[in-house]
Design a protein around this motif. Structure first.
Motif, PDB file in Angstrom:
ATOM      1  N   VAL A   1      34.702  47.541  36.210  1.00 33.81           N
ATOM      2  CA  VAL A   1      35.494  48.265  37.190  1.00 33.81           C
ATOM      3  C   VAL A   1      36.500  47.297  37.803  1.00 33.81           C
ATOM      4  O   VAL A   1      36.211  46.110  37.991  1.00 33.81           O
ATOM      5  CB  VAL A   1      34.578  48.881  38.284  1.00 33.81           C
ATOM      6  CG1 VAL A   1      33.845  47.821  39.056  1.00 33.81           C
ATOM      7  CG2 VAL A   1      35.360  49.786  39.216  1.00 33.81           C
ATOM      8  N   LEU A   2      37.702  47.791  38.085  1.00 34.34           N
ATOM      9  CA  LEU A   2      38.760  46.982  38.682  1.00 34.34           C
ATOM     10  C   LEU A   2      38.884  47.336  40.153  1.00 34.34           C
ATOM     11  O   LEU A   2      39.203  48.479  40.500  1.00 34.34           O
ATOM     12  CB  LEU A   2      40.090  47.222  37.962  1.00 34.34           C
ATOM     13  CG  LEU A   2      41.275  46.355  38.402  1.00 34.34           C
ATOM     14  CD1 LEU A   2      41.008  44.880  38.068  1.00 34.34           C
ATOM     15  CD2 LEU A   2      42.559  46.822  37.725  1.00 34.34           C
ATOM     16  N   LEU A   3      38.602  46.360  41.030  1.00 29.48           N
ATOM     17  CA  LEU A   3      38.600  46.595  42.471  1.00 29.48           C
ATOM     18  C   LEU A   3      39.649  45.740  43.165  1.00 29.48           C
ATOM     19  O   LEU A   3      40.015  44.662  42.697  1.00 29.48           O
ATOM     20  CB  LEU A   3      37.225  46.266  43.059  1.00 29.48           C
ATOM     21  CG  LEU A   3      36.030  47.041  42.501  1.00 29.48           C
ATOM     22  CD1 LEU A   3      34.756  46.618  43.230  1.00 29.48           C
ATOM     23  CD2 LEU A   3      36.237  48.540  42.624  1.00 29.48           C
ATOM     24  N   HIS A   4      40.120  46.242  44.317  1.00 30.10           N
ATOM     25  CA  HIS A   4      41.029  45.494  45.174  1.00 30.10           C
ATOM     26  C   HIS A   4      40.181  44.718  46.176  1.00 30.10           C
ATOM     27  O   HIS A   4      39.363  45.309  46.881  1.00 30.10           O
ATOM     28  CB  HIS A   4      41.977  46.444  45.893  1.00 30.10           C
ATOM     29  CG  HIS A   4      43.068  45.753  46.635  1.00 30.10           C
ATOM     30  ND1 HIS A   4      44.033  44.994  46.016  1.00 30.10           N
ATOM     31  CD2 HIS A   4      43.343  45.682  47.961  1.00 30.10           C
ATOM     32  CE1 HIS A   4      44.849  44.506  46.915  1.00 30.10           C
ATOM     33  NE2 HIS A   4      44.446  44.905  48.110  1.00 30.10           N
ATOM     34  N   VAL A   5      40.346  43.401  46.226  1.00 31.17           N
ATOM     35  CA  VAL A   5      39.503  42.547  47.064  1.00 31.17           C
ATOM     36  C   VAL A   5      40.292  42.046  48.263  1.00 31.17           C
ATOM     37  O   VAL A   5      41.420  41.561  48.122  1.00 31.17           O
ATOM     38  CB  VAL A   5      38.967  41.349  46.260  1.00 31.17           C
ATOM     39  CG1 VAL A   5      38.080  40.471  47.138  1.00 31.17           C
ATOM     40  CG2 VAL A   5      38.187  41.837  45.034  1.00 31.17           C
ATOM     41  N   THR A   6      39.699  42.157  49.473  1.00 35.55           N
ATOM     42  CA  THR A   6      40.294  41.638  50.695  1.00 35.55           C
ATOM     43  C   THR A   6      39.290  40.721  51.390  1.00 35.55           C
ATOM     44  O   THR A   6      38.113  40.682  51.024  1.00 35.55           O
ATOM     45  CB  THR A   6      40.722  42.765  51.636  1.00 35.55           C
ATOM     46  OG1 THR A   6      39.579  43.614  51.908  1.00 35.55           O
ATOM     47  CG2 THR A   6      41.829  43.607  51.018  1.00 35.55           C
ATOM     48  N   HIS A   7      39.745  40.000  52.413  1.00 36.03           N
ATOM     49  CA  HIS A   7      38.903  39.001  53.074  1.00 36.03           C
ATOM     50  C   HIS A   7      39.088  39.079  54.587  1.00 36.03           C
ATOM     51  O   HIS A   7      40.207  39.244  55.074  1.00 36.03           O
ATOM     52  CB  HIS A   7      39.286  37.607  52.563  1.00 36.03           C
ATOM     53  CG  HIS A   7      38.302  36.528  52.899  1.00 36.03           C
ATOM     54  ND1 HIS A   7      38.162  36.020  54.170  1.00 36.03           N
ATOM     55  CD2 HIS A   7      37.402  35.858  52.118  1.00 36.03           C
ATOM     56  CE1 HIS A   7      37.231  35.088  54.178  1.00 36.03           C
ATOM     57  NE2 HIS A   7      36.754  34.969  52.936  1.00 36.03           N
ATOM     58  N   SER A   8      37.997  38.913  55.318  1.00 38.16           N
ATOM     59  CA  SER A   8      38.039  39.029  56.773  1.00 38.16           C
ATOM     60  C   SER A   8      38.855  37.931  57.444  1.00 38.16           C
ATOM     61  O   SER A   8      39.412  38.137  58.521  1.00 38.16           O
ATOM     62  CB  SER A   8      36.611  39.013  57.333  1.00 38.16           C
ATOM     63  OG  SER A   8      35.958  37.784  57.024  1.00 38.16           O
TER      64      SER A   8
ATOM     65  N   PHE B   1      45.240  37.414  51.828  1.00 39.41           N
ATOM     66  CA  PHE B   1      44.414  37.413  50.618  1.00 39.41           C
ATOM     67  C   PHE B   1      44.203  38.838  50.127  1.00 39.41           C
ATOM     68  O   PHE B   1      43.647  39.685  50.825  1.00 39.41           O
ATOM     69  CB  PHE B   1      43.054  36.773  50.904  1.00 39.41           C
ATOM     70  CG  PHE B   1      42.163  36.710  49.677  1.00 39.41           C
ATOM     71  CD1 PHE B   1      42.226  35.638  48.816  1.00 39.41           C
ATOM     72  CD2 PHE B   1      41.273  37.746  49.393  1.00 39.41           C
ATOM     73  CE1 PHE B   1      41.412  35.577  47.688  1.00 39.41           C
ATOM     74  CE2 PHE B   1      40.460  37.696  48.269  1.00 39.41           C
ATOM     75  CZ  PHE B   1      40.532  36.605  47.415  1.00 39.41           C
ATOM     76  N   ASN B   2      44.669  39.126  48.945  1.00 35.82           N
ATOM     77  CA  ASN B   2      44.379  40.389  48.286  1.00 35.82           C
ATOM     78  C   ASN B   2      44.560  40.183  46.796  1.00 35.82           C
ATOM     79  O   ASN B   2      45.515  39.566  46.365  1.00 35.82           O
ATOM     80  CB  ASN B   2      45.270  41.535  48.799  1.00 35.82           C
ATOM     81  CG  ASN B   2      46.738  41.245  48.661  1.00 35.82           C
ATOM     82  OD1 ASN B   2      47.325  41.419  47.592  1.00 35.82           O
ATOM     83  ND2 ASN B   2      47.367  40.779  49.751  1.00 35.82           N
ATOM     84  N   ALA B   3      43.610  40.681  46.047  1.00 34.73           N
ATOM     85  CA  ALA B   3      43.639  40.482  44.598  1.00 34.73           C
ATOM     86  C   ALA B   3      42.928  41.633  43.919  1.00 34.73           C
ATOM     87  O   ALA B   3      42.021  42.249  44.488  1.00 34.73           O
ATOM     88  CB  ALA B   3      42.962  39.161  44.231  1.00 34.73           C
ATOM     89  N   ASP B   4      43.367  41.944  42.722  1.00 36.87           N
ATOM     90  CA  ASP B   4      42.684  42.931  41.899  1.00 36.87           C
ATOM     91  C   ASP B   4      41.798  42.168  40.924  1.00 36.87           C
ATOM     92  O   ASP B   4      42.282  41.386  40.107  1.00 36.87           O
ATOM     93  CB  ASP B   4      43.689  43.799  41.140  1.00 36.87           C
ATOM     94  CG  ASP B   4      44.499  44.671  42.081  1.00 36.87           C
ATOM     95  OD1 ASP B   4      43.934  45.103  43.099  1.00 36.87           O
ATOM     96  OD2 ASP B   4      45.683  44.911  41.803  1.00 36.87           O
ATOM     97  N   VAL B   5      40.498  42.390  41.030  1.00 36.77           N
ATOM     98  CA  VAL B   5      39.528  41.635  40.252  1.00 36.77           C
ATOM     99  C   VAL B   5      38.637  42.606  39.474  1.00 36.77           C
ATOM    100  O   VAL B   5      38.199  43.622  40.013  1.00 36.77           O
ATOM    101  CB  VAL B   5      38.654  40.742  41.158  1.00 36.77           C
ATOM    102  CG1 VAL B   5      37.684  39.912  40.324  1.00 36.77           C
ATOM    103  CG2 VAL B   5      39.525  39.832  42.016  1.00 36.77           C
ATOM    104  N   ARG B   6      38.372  42.279  38.215  1.00 36.71           N
ATOM    105  CA  ARG B   6      37.502  43.118  37.390  1.00 36.71           C
ATOM    106  C   ARG B   6      36.075  42.575  37.416  1.00 36.71           C
ATOM    107  O   ARG B   6      35.859  41.378  37.274  1.00 36.71           O
ATOM    108  CB  ARG B   6      38.007  43.190  35.950  1.00 36.71           C
ATOM    109  CG  ARG B   6      37.215  44.153  35.058  1.00 36.71           C
ATOM    110  CD  ARG B   6      37.924  44.387  33.744  1.00 36.71           C
ATOM    111  NE  ARG B   6      39.178  45.077  33.914  1.00 36.71           N
ATOM    112  CZ  ARG B   6      39.280  46.402  34.067  1.00 36.71           C
ATOM    113  NH1 ARG B   6      38.188  47.153  34.068  1.00 36.71           N
ATOM    114  NH2 ARG B   6      40.455  46.962  34.216  1.00 36.71           N
ATOM    115  N   PHE B   7      35.104  43.469  37.618  1.00 34.57           N
ATOM    116  CA  PHE B   7      33.698  43.097  37.676  1.00 34.57           C
ATOM    117  C   PHE B   7      32.907  43.911  36.663  1.00 34.57           C
ATOM    118  O   PHE B   7      33.180  45.101  36.454  1.00 34.57           O
ATOM    119  CB  PHE B   7      33.110  43.378  39.065  1.00 34.57           C
ATOM    120  CG  PHE B   7      33.788  42.649  40.185  1.00 34.57           C
ATOM    121  CD1 PHE B   7      33.403  41.368  40.532  1.00 34.57           C
ATOM    122  CD2 PHE B   7      34.819  43.249  40.891  1.00 34.57           C
ATOM    123  CE1 PHE B   7      34.029  40.696  41.580  1.00 34.57           C
ATOM    124  CE2 PHE B   7      35.448  42.576  41.939  1.00 34.57           C
ATOM    125  CZ  PHE B   7      35.046  41.301  42.270  1.00 34.57           C
TER     126      PHE B   7
END
Length: 242
Positions: free
Chosen positions: A13-20, A25-31
């Motif tokens: 699955v390809l998700l958009h990742v953010t950080h507190s 910081f924002n990236a599309d990462v596949r898991f």
């Protein structure tokens, strides 16, 4: 509980990742859905610096509603039913984390070394001295000799949004800009958002913004350094799967 992706036979699955702690910081990462939550955290640690033991993960749907807190490190990621386009939010629970304080996100908070104009002029071997000598040593190297449409023909098959690989170093990323950049020199240039922090800026160069991307993920190069094609994101820190 199996996710819809699993039932359809897709194992990633390809998700958009953010950080507190990172505004930019924002990236599309596949898991892989077969990964444990702990393995997901380990993969994210290598990208953002938040320790696995200090990381809390929250899953949001594409409407912005929080669906789950990934509290069981041993559970498979697919247990929480993530879908393509959902957002995975990293919360750093360590107040002394290297990501806290905003200095990794805002370079203006970092104290910079400054040298006076007088001291700089006294130095030998500086870039300024090199530029002063260059026209006399090699007159053909001046930008005046570069035509206005330099390398325009190489941009024919390069479009914004294309995945690409950039030389030197086989750096991968996404094309964010194609066109001229007069403050960089005559001819055509290609702006890249690299998958990893291998760049020099956030899309702004010499006071001109050509595109937007996270800090240190941006680069602008000549078209002959860019190859577009099927170049998926790769994790430079992970070993190849067997």
């Amino acid at each position: 509980m199996a996710s819809r992706l699993q039932m359809e036979g897709d194992d990633s699955v390809l998700l958009h990742v953010t950080h507190s702690n990172f505004k930019t910081f924002n990236a599309d990462v596949r898991f892989s859905l077969q990964m444990s939550v702990e393995a997901v955290k380990d993969k994210l640690w290598k990208k953002c610096g938040t320790a696995v033991d200090s990381m809390s993960l929250e899953l949001y749907d594409d409407a912005g509603s929080r669906l789950a807190l990934l509290s069981d490190n041993s559970a498979p990621f697919g247990f929480y039913s993530p879908l393509n386009g959902y957002r995975l939010h990293i919360v750093d629970l360590d107040p002394s984390s290297i990501t806290s304080g905003g200095w990794l996100d805002d370079t203006s908070l970092v104290q910079k070394y400054e040298i006076s104009e007088e001291d700089y002029e006294k130095r030998q071997g500086t870039f300024r001295k090199f530029k002063e000598k260059l026209p006399h040593q090699n007159p053909t190297s001046t930008s005046a000799k570069v035509p206005h449409n330099y390398m325009e023909n190489l941009c024919t098959n390069i479009k914004v949004g294309d995945r690409c690989q950039v030389q030197p170093g086989d750096k991968r990323g996404v094309v964010k800009y194609v066109g001229q950049a007069e403050n960089l020199g005559p001819g055509f240039w290609v702006g890249i958002q690299y998958d990893e922090p291998l760049g020099k800026h956030d899309g702004m160069v010499r006071g001109t913004r050509y595109f937007d991307c996270p800090q240190l993920h941006g680069g602008i190069v000549r078209p002959d350094k860019v190859q577009v094609g099927d170049f998926p994101e790769r994790d430079l820190f992970e070993e190849d799967e067997i």
